[in-house]
Design an enzyme around this catalytic site. Structure first.
Site, PDB file in Angstrom:
ATOM      1  N   GLN A   1       1.823  -6.252  -3.105  1.00 47.77           N
ATOM      2  CA  GLN A   1       2.310  -6.347  -1.717  1.00 47.77           C
ATOM      3  C   GLN A   1       3.616  -5.552  -1.546  1.00 47.77           C
ATOM      4  OE1 GLN A   1       1.268  -9.570  -3.350  1.00 47.77           O
ATOM      5  NE2 GLN A   1      -0.656  -8.637  -2.771  1.00 47.77           N
TER       6      GLN A   1
ATOM      7  N   GLY B   1      -4.536  -4.371  -3.698  1.00 45.34           N
ATOM      8  CA  GLY B   1      -5.530  -3.320  -3.926  1.00 45.34           C
ATOM      9  C   GLY B   1      -4.758  -2.092  -4.342  1.00 45.34           C
ATOM     10  N   HIS B   2      -4.770  -1.777  -5.633  1.00 47.43           N
ATOM     11  CA  HIS B   2      -3.994  -0.657  -6.153  1.00 47.43           C
ATOM     12  C   HIS B   2      -4.939   0.451  -6.599  1.00 47.43           C
ATOM     13  CE1 HIS B   2      -0.446  -3.565  -7.196  1.00 47.43           C
ATOM     14  NE2 HIS B   2      -0.752  -3.547  -5.918  1.00 47.43           N
TER      15      HIS B   2
ATOM     16  N   LYS C   1       1.851   1.927  -5.179  1.00 48.44           N
ATOM     17  CA  LYS C   1       2.391   1.316  -6.400  1.00 48.44           C
ATOM     18  C   LYS C   1       1.482   1.573  -7.600  1.00 48.44           C
ATOM     19  CE  LYS C   1       2.319  -2.638  -4.240  1.00 48.44           C
ATOM     20  NZ  LYS C   1       2.039  -2.177  -2.869  1.00 48.44           N
TER      21      LYS C   1
ATOM     22  N   ASP D   1       0.810  -1.228   0.000  1.00 52.07           N
ATOM     23  CA  ASP D   1       0.000   0.000   0.000  1.00 52.07           C
ATOM     24  C   ASP D   1       0.837   1.269   0.000  1.00 52.07           C
ATOM     25  OD1 ASP D   1      -2.250  -1.649   0.109  1.00 52.07           O
ATOM     26  OD2 ASP D   1      -2.155  -1.736   2.298  1.00 52.07           O
TER      27      ASP D   1
HETATM   28  P1  GDP Z   1      -0.741   0.252  -3.579  1.00 52.76           P
HETATM   29  O1  GDP Z   1      -1.376  -0.986  -3.072  1.00 52.76           O
HETATM   30  O2  GDP Z   1       0.723   0.301  -3.320  1.00 52.76           O
HETATM   31  O3  GDP Z   1      -1.072   0.559  -5.010  1.00 52.76           O
HETATM   32  O4  GDP Z   1      -1.358   1.451  -2.712  1.00 52.76           O
HETATM   33  P2  GDP Z   1      -2.918   1.654  -2.303  1.00 52.76           P
HETATM   34  O5  GDP Z   1      -3.658   2.095  -3.497  1.00 52.76           O
HETATM   35  O6  GDP Z   1      -3.419   0.470  -1.570  1.00 52.76           O
HETATM   36  O7  GDP Z   1      -2.784   2.806  -1.231  1.00 52.76           O
HETATM   37  C1  GDP Z   1      -2.185   4.027  -1.540  1.00 52.76           C
HETATM   38  C2  GDP Z   1      -3.221   5.148  -1.346  1.00 52.76           C
HETATM   39  O8  GDP Z   1      -2.555   6.398  -1.328  1.00 52.76           O
HETATM   40  C3  GDP Z   1      -4.222   5.254  -2.475  1.00 52.76           C
HETATM   41  O9  GDP Z   1      -5.432   5.699  -1.947  1.00 52.76           O
HETATM   42  C4  GDP Z   1      -3.633   6.309  -3.401  1.00 52.76           C
HETATM   43  O10 GDP Z   1      -4.612   7.009  -4.168  1.00 52.76           O
HETATM   44  C5  GDP Z   1      -2.998   7.219  -2.397  1.00 52.76           C
HETATM   45  N1  GDP Z   1      -1.785   7.935  -2.850  1.00 52.76           N
HETATM   46  C6  GDP Z   1      -0.780   7.487  -3.638  1.00 52.76           C
HETATM   47  N2  GDP Z   1       0.210   8.396  -3.713  1.00 52.76           N
HETATM   48  C7  GDP Z   1      -0.189   9.446  -2.938  1.00 52.76           C
HETATM   49  C8  GDP Z   1       0.418  10.691  -2.572  1.00 52.76           C
HETATM   50  O11 GDP Z   1       1.536  11.017  -2.952  1.00 52.76           O
HETATM   51  N3  GDP Z   1      -0.298  11.489  -1.711  1.00 52.76           N
HETATM   52  C9  GDP Z   1      -1.526  11.148  -1.238  1.00 52.76           C
HETATM   53  N4  GDP Z   1      -2.147  11.981  -0.404  1.00 52.76           N
HETATM   54  N5  GDP Z   1      -2.111   9.987  -1.558  1.00 52.76           N
HETATM   55  C10 GDP Z   1      -1.453   9.150  -2.394  1.00 52.76           C
HETATM   56  P1  IMO Z   2      -0.988  -4.242  -2.125  1.00 53.21           P
HETATM   57  O1  IMO Z   2      -0.526  -4.797  -3.463  1.00 53.21           O
HETATM   58  C1  IMO Z   2      -1.064  -4.691   2.199  1.00 53.21           C
HETATM   59  C2  IMO Z   2      -1.169  -8.786   3.757  1.00 53.21           C
HETATM   60  C3  IMO Z   2      -2.432  -9.247   4.453  1.00 53.21           C
HETATM   61  C4  IMO Z   2      -1.831 -10.238   5.439  1.00 53.21           C
HETATM   62  C5  IMO Z   2      -0.703 -10.886   4.634  1.00 53.21           C
HETATM   63  C6  IMO Z   2      -1.054 -12.215   4.023  1.00 53.21           C
HETATM   64  O2  IMO Z   2      -2.250  -3.474  -2.200  1.00 53.21           O
HETATM   65  O3  IMO Z   2       0.130  -3.499  -1.493  1.00 53.21           O
HETATM   66  P2  IMO Z   2      -2.557 -12.906   1.939  1.00 53.21           P
HETATM   67  O4  IMO Z   2      -4.016 -12.705   1.664  1.00 53.21           O
HETATM   68  O5  IMO Z   2      -1.656 -12.277   0.905  1.00 53.21           O
HETATM   69  O6  IMO Z   2      -2.190 -14.329   2.212  1.00 53.21           O
HETATM   70  O7  IMO Z   2      -2.294 -12.133   3.340  1.00 53.21           O
HETATM   71  O8  IMO Z   2      -0.365  -9.948   3.627  1.00 53.21           O
HETATM   72  N1  IMO Z   2      -1.392  -8.258   2.387  1.00 53.21           N
HETATM   73  C7  IMO Z   2      -1.318  -6.963   2.071  1.00 53.21           C
HETATM   74  N2  IMO Z   2      -1.116  -5.874   2.843  1.00 53.21           N
HETATM   75  N3  IMO Z   2      -1.199  -4.552   0.850  1.00 53.21           N
HETATM   76  C8  IMO Z   2      -1.364  -5.637   0.062  1.00 53.21           C
HETATM   77  O9  IMO Z   2      -1.356  -5.563  -1.277  1.00 53.21           O
HETATM   78  C9  IMO Z   2      -1.474  -6.907   0.668  1.00 53.21           C
HETATM   79  N4  IMO Z   2      -1.670  -8.159   0.200  1.00 53.21           N
HETATM   80  C10 IMO Z   2      -1.598  -8.973   1.255  1.00 53.21           C
HETATM   81  O10 IMO Z   2      -3.089  -8.187   5.103  1.00 53.21           O
HETATM   82  O11 IMO Z   2      -1.243  -9.553   6.522  1.00 53.21           O
HETATM   83 MG    MG Z   3      -2.909  -1.620  -1.781  1.00 54.22          MG
END
Ligand code: GDP
Ligand code: IMO
Ligand code: MG
Length: 427
Positions: free
Chosen positions: A223, A40-41, A16, A13
């Site tokens: 991840q 979850g991207h 990415k 999170d």
């Molecule tokens: P990922 O799993 O690595 O793709 O990240 P997630 O989407 O799960 O979580 C990142 C969150 O931060 C998302 O809601 C993005 O829209 C948000 N985000 C990404 N870059 C930035 C940033 O530079 N500033 C802010 N405020 N939000 C950001």
């Molecule tokens: P993104 O790509 C954050 C965590 C779960 C749990 C562990 C194992 O959005 O960064 P799993 O279902 O993969 O066997 O769970 O990994 N986990 C994540 N945490 N971002 C993710 O993906 C994750 N995918 C799995 O919460 O602790």
């Molecule tokens: Mg994510």
């Protein structure tokens, strides 16, 4: 132009999706190489927000071919619901390619994920419940179902039989659940075969030929480094290799082809699920990071655990991935703190430790040693260049760069594509 890897440098999170989407316009292929719909991207394009789980974030860039590599685990029901959702919003998904060697998350893998977590009770991993671990376990146990198996009913039936042989014993005798019917599973999986067929390809050949033709290939990790099955905080990890080496095995591209490895690094730290997290905050600062950063899981809706930046982890990510660059995200979230603590080392049983301890028990005891940096109060979301940032924000970035061991080549100051400061070009 050779291949680039973009991966999470912390516990996932990090942003990415946004970073991949940003580069998506300039690359020819975006490839997922591991994980599945546990990811979850989030991608924000103008006033539109997309949440992608299984599909590579490059799917939102029209010129780019999205690829699901052999190392990914694919839940066909999730795949089609994600594709339909995008099509309804006018996104063309017809270029998608899926490796015939990718493994399928079957309904029984999802069941096993949920029952084992329940069985573990307090010791649970806190998985996303999407069947990820059990599907990779089947792959390693050589009883997995691959995408190509959908095109040979007899083989598929034999493989489902082999997989359910032991599982049904465990489900009925240990977990007190009903046995899963082989025919029903085979029927359900076969129903996807025709719909899936147009996307299935020899992705290893496609990607290697593309690289020979000087096309740009971007590997998008799911991840993060500390969730890696080998290099993460085992057993509180996911069941694949998000680290850079995973791109080679998970896509069938040799390490000599990869020229750049970009670590996505949040300006503070978050984690979802169980496991150690030295800089975790349980006070109003943790609450504030969660609120201002919108730190709620895209896949499971769980609140993310929040804490200060941990330079020990960032250095570790640089090392195990061979990072060439960082993309620092969410710097804007830190606006308003008078002072910002940054963890520079750990104290473990009275000793100061500069690098991530390899022993799990040591890491569980690690207490953060903080240095405090002065904060800033100016709005930075409109900053376009490094010099637009207030002096203290510049110094925060420079300090992180120094501690983390790789250059910071981009800074996120908001969720949108254009809310980014580009320092060094990635391409
Ligand atoms: P990922 O799993 O690595 O793709 O990240 P997630 O989407 O799960 O979580 C990142 C969150 O931060 C998302 O809601 C993005 O829209 C948000 N985000 C990404 N870059 C930035 C940033 O530079 N500033 C802010 N405020 N939000 C950001
Ligand atoms: P993104 O790509 C954050 C965590 C779960 C749990 C562990 C194992 O959005 O960064 P799993 O279902 O993969 O066997 O769970 O990994 N986990 C994540 N945490 N971002 C993710 O993906 C994750 N995918 C799995 O919460 O602790
Ligand atoms: Mg994510």
């Amino acid at each position: 132009m050779p291949a680039l890897v973009l991966l999470g440098a912390q516990w996932g999170d990090e942003g990415k999706g946004k970073a991949t989407d940003l580069l998506g316009g300039s690359v020819d292929y975006v490839v997922r190489y591991q994980g599945g719909n546990n990811a979850g991207h989030t991608v924000v394009v103008g006033d539109q927000k997309y949440a992608l789980h299984l599909l590579p974030s490059g799917i939102l860039s029209p010129g780019c071919t999205p690829v699901i590599g052999n190392g990914v685990v694919v839940d066909p029901s999730v795949l089609f619901s994600e594709l339909n959702g995008l099509n309804e919003r006018g996104v063309d998904t017809s270029k998608l390619l899926i490796s015939g060697n990718a493994h399928i998350i079957t309904p029984y893998n999802v069941t096993v994920d949920k029952v084992t977590e329940r069985f573990l009770g307090k010791r649970k991993i806190g998985t996303t419940g999407r069947g990820i671990g059990p599907t990779y376990a089947d792959k390693i146990n050589r009883v997995g179902i691959r995408v190509q198996d959908l095109y040979d009913e007899s083989i598929l039936t034999q493989k489902v039989e082999a997989a359910l042989d032991v599982k049904n014993q465990i489900l009925t005798k240990l977990y007190n659940r009903r046995a899963i019917a082989i025919d029903q599973v085979v029927e359900e999986l076969l129903a996807y075969a025709d719909k899936l067929a147009p996307y299935v390809a020899d992705t290893v050949l496609v990607l290697n030929q593309a690289l020979e033709q000087d096309k740009v290939v971007l590997f998008e990790g799911g991840q993060g480094t500390l969730l890696d099955i080998d290099h993460g905080t085992y057993p509180f990890v996911t069941s694949s290799n998000p680290t850079a080496g995973g791109a080679c095995t998970g896509a069938g591209v040799g390490p000599t082809k990869i020229s750049r490895v970009i670590g996505i690094l949040k300006a503070y730290t978050t984690r979802v699920g169980s496991g150690p997290f030295p800089t975790e905050l349980f006070d109003k600062d943790g609450e504030a990071l969660r609120r201002i950063g919108g730190e709620r899981g895209v896949t499971t809706g769980r609140d993310r655990r929040c804490g200060w930046f941990d330079a020990v982890i960032a250095r570790y990510a640089t090392r195990v991935n061979g990072l060439t660059d960082f993309f620092l995200t969410k710097l804007d979230v830190l606006t308003g703190w008078e002072e910002i603590p940054v963890c520079v080392a750990y104290e473990i049983d009275g000793r100061r430790v500069e690098e991530l301890p390899y022993s799990q028990s040591d890491f569980h005891h690690a207490k953060p040693v903080y240095e405090t940096l002065p904060g800033w109060s100016e709005d930075i979301t409109k900053a376009k260049s490094f010099s637009d940032l207030p002096k203290n924000a510049q110094n925060y970035v420079k300090a992180l760069e120094e501690m983390s061991g790789a250059q910071i080549s981009a800074i996120g100051v908001g969720p949108g594509r254009d809310e980014t400061i580009e320092i060094n070009s990635f391409l």
